[in-house]
Design a protein around this motif. Structure first.
Motif, PDB file in Angstrom:
ATOM      1  N   UNK A 136       0.869  -1.169   0.000  1.00 25.20           N
ATOM      2  CA  UNK A 136       0.000   0.000   0.000  1.00 25.20           C
ATOM      3  C   UNK A 136       0.911   1.225   0.000  1.00 25.20           C
ATOM      4  N   UNK A 137       0.752   2.090  -0.977  1.00 19.83           N
ATOM      5  CA  UNK A 137       1.682   3.214  -1.144  1.00 19.83           C
ATOM      6  C   UNK A 137       0.954   4.546  -1.251  1.00 19.83           C
ATOM      7  N   UNK A 138       1.446   5.531  -0.533  1.00 14.64           N
ATOM      8  CA  UNK A 138       1.051   6.926  -0.719  1.00 14.64           C
ATOM      9  C   UNK A 138       2.194   7.609  -1.457  1.00 14.64           C
ATOM     10  N   UNK A 139       1.876   8.309  -2.554  1.00 12.54           N
ATOM     11  CA  UNK A 139       2.879   9.004  -3.349  1.00 12.54           C
ATOM     12  C   UNK A 139       2.538  10.479  -3.424  1.00 12.54           C
ATOM     13  N   UNK A 140       3.394  11.302  -2.795  1.00 12.81           N
ATOM     14  CA  UNK A 140       3.207  12.759  -2.813  1.00 12.81           C
ATOM     15  C   UNK A 140       1.776  13.132  -2.435  1.00 12.81           C
ATOM     16  N   UNK A 141       1.231  12.414  -1.452  1.00 14.57           N
ATOM     17  CA  UNK A 141      -0.178  12.588  -1.085  1.00 14.57           C
ATOM     18  C   UNK A 141      -0.358  13.781  -0.161  1.00 14.57           C
ATOM     19  N   UNK A 142      -1.453  14.487  -0.351  1.00 12.19           N
ATOM     20  CA  UNK A 142      -1.803  15.611   0.505  1.00 12.19           C
ATOM     21  C   UNK A 142      -3.290  15.620   0.761  1.00 12.19           C
ATOM     22  N   UNK A 143      -3.665  16.269   1.842  1.00 11.59           N
ATOM     23  CA  UNK A 143      -5.092  16.361   2.181  1.00 11.59           C
ATOM     24  C   UNK A 143      -5.375  17.707   2.838  1.00 11.59           C
ATOM     25  N   UNK A 193     -11.695  23.807  -0.754  1.00  9.14           N
ATOM     26  CA  UNK A 193     -10.837  24.164  -1.887  1.00  9.14           C
ATOM     27  C   UNK A 193      -9.678  25.056  -1.492  1.00  9.14           C
ATOM     28  N   UNK A 194      -9.886  25.901  -0.504  1.00  6.25           N
ATOM     29  CA  UNK A 194      -8.824  26.818  -0.088  1.00  6.25           C
ATOM     30  C   UNK A 194      -8.438  26.620   1.384  1.00  6.25           C
ATOM     31  N   UNK A 195      -8.816  25.505   1.937  1.00  8.81           N
ATOM     32  CA  UNK A 195      -8.471  25.247   3.325  1.00  8.81           C
ATOM     33  C   UNK A 195      -6.988  24.980   3.498  1.00  8.81           C
ATOM     34  N   UNK A 196      -6.486  25.112   4.718  1.00 14.72           N
ATOM     35  CA  UNK A 196      -5.068  24.845   4.956  1.00 14.72           C
ATOM     36  C   UNK A 196      -4.755  23.361   4.751  1.00 14.72           C
ATOM     37  N   UNK A 197      -3.541  23.082   4.329  1.00 18.77           N
ATOM     38  CA  UNK A 197      -3.122  21.707   4.134  1.00 18.77           C
ATOM     39  C   UNK A 197      -2.887  21.050   5.495  1.00 18.77           C
ATOM     40  N   UNK A 198      -3.556  19.935   5.721  1.00 19.20           N
ATOM     41  CA  UNK A 198      -3.318  19.141   6.928  1.00 19.20           C
ATOM     42  C   UNK A 198      -2.092  18.260   6.723  1.00 19.20           C
ATOM     43  N   UNK A 199      -1.998  17.645   5.549  1.00 17.06           N
ATOM     44  CA  UNK A 199      -0.847  16.830   5.162  1.00 17.06           C
ATOM     45  C   UNK A 199      -0.467  17.204   3.741  1.00 17.06           C
ATOM     46  N   UNK A 200       0.821  17.136   3.446  1.00 14.83           N
ATOM     47  CA  UNK A 200       1.246  17.404   2.068  1.00 14.83           C
ATOM     48  C   UNK A 200       2.585  16.735   1.796  1.00 14.83           C
ATOM     49  N   UNK A 201       2.722  16.215   0.575  1.00 15.16           N
ATOM     50  CA  UNK A 201       3.978  15.598   0.170  1.00 15.16           C
ATOM     51  C   UNK A 201       4.302  14.317   0.911  1.00 15.16           C
ATOM     52  N   UNK A 202       3.275  13.521   1.244  1.00 16.71           N
ATOM     53  CA  UNK A 202       3.488  12.313   2.037  1.00 16.71           C
ATOM     54  C   UNK A 202       3.840  11.142   1.129  1.00 16.71           C
ATOM     55  N   UNK A 203       4.969  10.507   1.405  1.00 12.91           N
ATOM     56  CA  UNK A 203       5.374   9.267   0.757  1.00 12.91           C
ATOM     57  C   UNK A 203       5.497   8.201   1.839  1.00 12.91           C
ATOM     58  N   UNK A 204       4.786   7.114   1.658  1.00 19.30           N
ATOM     59  CA  UNK A 204       4.743   6.080   2.694  1.00 19.30           C
ATOM     60  C   UNK A 204       4.357   4.761   2.053  1.00 19.30           C
ATOM     61  N   UNK A 205       4.975   3.676   2.492  1.00 19.08           N
ATOM     62  CA  UNK A 205       4.650   2.348   1.977  1.00 19.08           C
ATOM     63  C   UNK A 205       4.433   1.396   3.151  1.00 19.08           C
ATOM     64  N   UNK A 206       3.385   0.583   3.049  1.00 22.13           N
ATOM     65  CA  UNK A 206       3.067  -0.413   4.075  1.00 22.13           C
ATOM     66  C   UNK A 206       2.961  -1.764   3.376  1.00 22.13           C
ATOM     67  N   UNK A 207       3.862  -2.673   3.692  1.00 25.54           N
ATOM     68  CA  UNK A 207       3.885  -3.965   3.036  1.00 25.54           C
ATOM     69  C   UNK A 207       2.988  -4.986   3.707  1.00 25.54           C
ATOM     70  N   UNK A 208       2.702  -6.092   3.037  1.00 27.36           N
ATOM     71  CA  UNK A 208       1.910  -7.177   3.631  1.00 27.36           C
ATOM     72  C   UNK A 208       2.577  -7.723   4.889  1.00 27.36           C
ATOM     73  N   UNK A 209       1.777  -8.006   5.901  1.00 29.95           N
ATOM     74  CA  UNK A 209       2.305  -8.569   7.126  1.00 29.95           C
ATOM     75  C   UNK A 209       3.042  -7.595   8.013  1.00 29.95           C
ATOM     76  N   UNK A 210       2.943  -6.288   7.692  1.00 29.25           N
ATOM     77  CA  UNK A 210       3.689  -5.291   8.460  1.00 29.25           C
ATOM     78  C   UNK A 210       2.815  -4.638   9.519  1.00 29.25           C
ATOM     79  N   UNK A 211       3.426  -4.283  10.644  1.00 27.07           N
ATOM     80  CA  UNK A 211       2.790  -3.532  11.720  1.00 27.07           C
ATOM     81  C   UNK A 211       3.443  -2.160  11.776  1.00 27.07           C
TER      82      UNK A 211
END
Length: 286
Positions: free
Chosen positions: A5-12, A16-34
């Motif tokens: 499961x991968x997030x690539x340059x993800x932001x939220x 439309x003009x609200x402040x960014x809560x998250x931005x530029x997030x890169x993260x990977x979660x593999x099978x069987x991972x905690x």
């Protein structure tokens, strides 16, 4: 094996003009991972978990590799629903693809495991906060999700239910599922996470092991004997902290104490089954 499961340059952001809560997030979660997520209140931890679970869509960037069955336990669960506890769980199990009969069985099994079987026929609106939280946890575990996302899921649970949820986490990762969690208690699943991420200043940073405050939790040592040419079951290899071969088919396993049930069950139900020679706390094991 399914992809990460991968997030690539993800932001939220919200609006439309609200402040960014998250931005530029890169993260990977593999099978069987905690994976543990940390951060101050209001830093965006819950937003990150909602993106991973598919509750919210990213405002920019993309998410790939989310398992077909994804389950989420929110920080606040709405208890005032027009169902009994077992009726609600059966309904959700059917929505997640189980037959009505299988959903009803799974609902009662999880209520039993979490110590809420006595409230199966109680209307949701009449449940206490703690019992509602048990239903929230049960709904996430009904259909054996490939991704389990827990946002302060232990809050409000009694001691027995907290331990059962920890066992359920071990079962999910041992079966190849991914688990991402937030919890205010640094001792929760201490030393067991494959990765820890900190959310701060709108970004997500991977923490090095030396940066995490939690010390490894208690372990037990399991001495086991299998076939001379036997390979440890996959669930066991995913769960143990270390495995030392001590002879033909013999192994000494170091197992996180909360996960020992999972390892013992996997050994005893393997085909052919493995013989468990001894189980002892790591500090006193010989």
């Amino acid at each position: 094996m399914r992809p990460d499961l991968c997030l690539r340059n993800a932001g939220r952001r919200y609006g439309l003009r609200g402040p960014w809560v998250l931005r530029g997030v890169d993260l990977a979660v593999g099978p069987g991972r905690l994976v543990r997520v940390e951060g101050a209140n209001g830093s965006g931890k819950s937003t990150l978990l909602r993106l991973l679970a598919g509750i919210d869509a990213p405002s920019e960037g993309r998410i790939t590799g989310r398992p077909a069955r994804t389950a989420y336990v929110p920080e606040r669960f709405p208890p005032a629903l027009p169902f009994t506890a077992v009726g609600y769980l059966t309904h959700l199990g059917a929505v997640q693809g189980l037959s009505r009969a299988a959903a009803a069985r799974a609902a009662r099994e999880w209520l039993e495991r979490l110590g809420a079987a006595a409230y199966a026929e109680t209307p949701m609106a009449r449940l206490s906060k703690g019992s509602s939280q048990k239903v929230a946890v049960a709904q996430a575990l009904l259909a054996q999700p490939g991704l389990l996302v827990l946002d302060e899921a232990w809050t409000g649970l009694d001691t027995t239910a907290r331990a059962e949820l920890e066992r359920a986490v071990a079962e999910r990762t041992a079966a190849g599922g991914s688990v991402v969690f937030v919890d205010h208690d640094p001792r929760r699943l201490a030393g067991l996470s494959d990765a820890t991420y900190a959310v701060r200043d709108g970004g997500v940073v991977r923490q090095e092991p030396s940066q995490t405050a939690a010390a490894p939790g208690p372990h037990v040592v399991v001495e086991t004997q299998g076939p001379p040419d036997g390979r440890l079951p996959e669930e066991v290899r995913r769960t143990v902290s270390s495995a030392e071969e001590t002879g033909p088919g013999a192994h000494r396993l170091s197992v996180p104490a909360p996960h020992s049930d999972v390892v013992l069950r996997a050994l005893l139900t393997a085909r052919p089954p493995w013989h468990v020679v001894s189980v002892a706390p790591q500090a006193t094991a010989r």
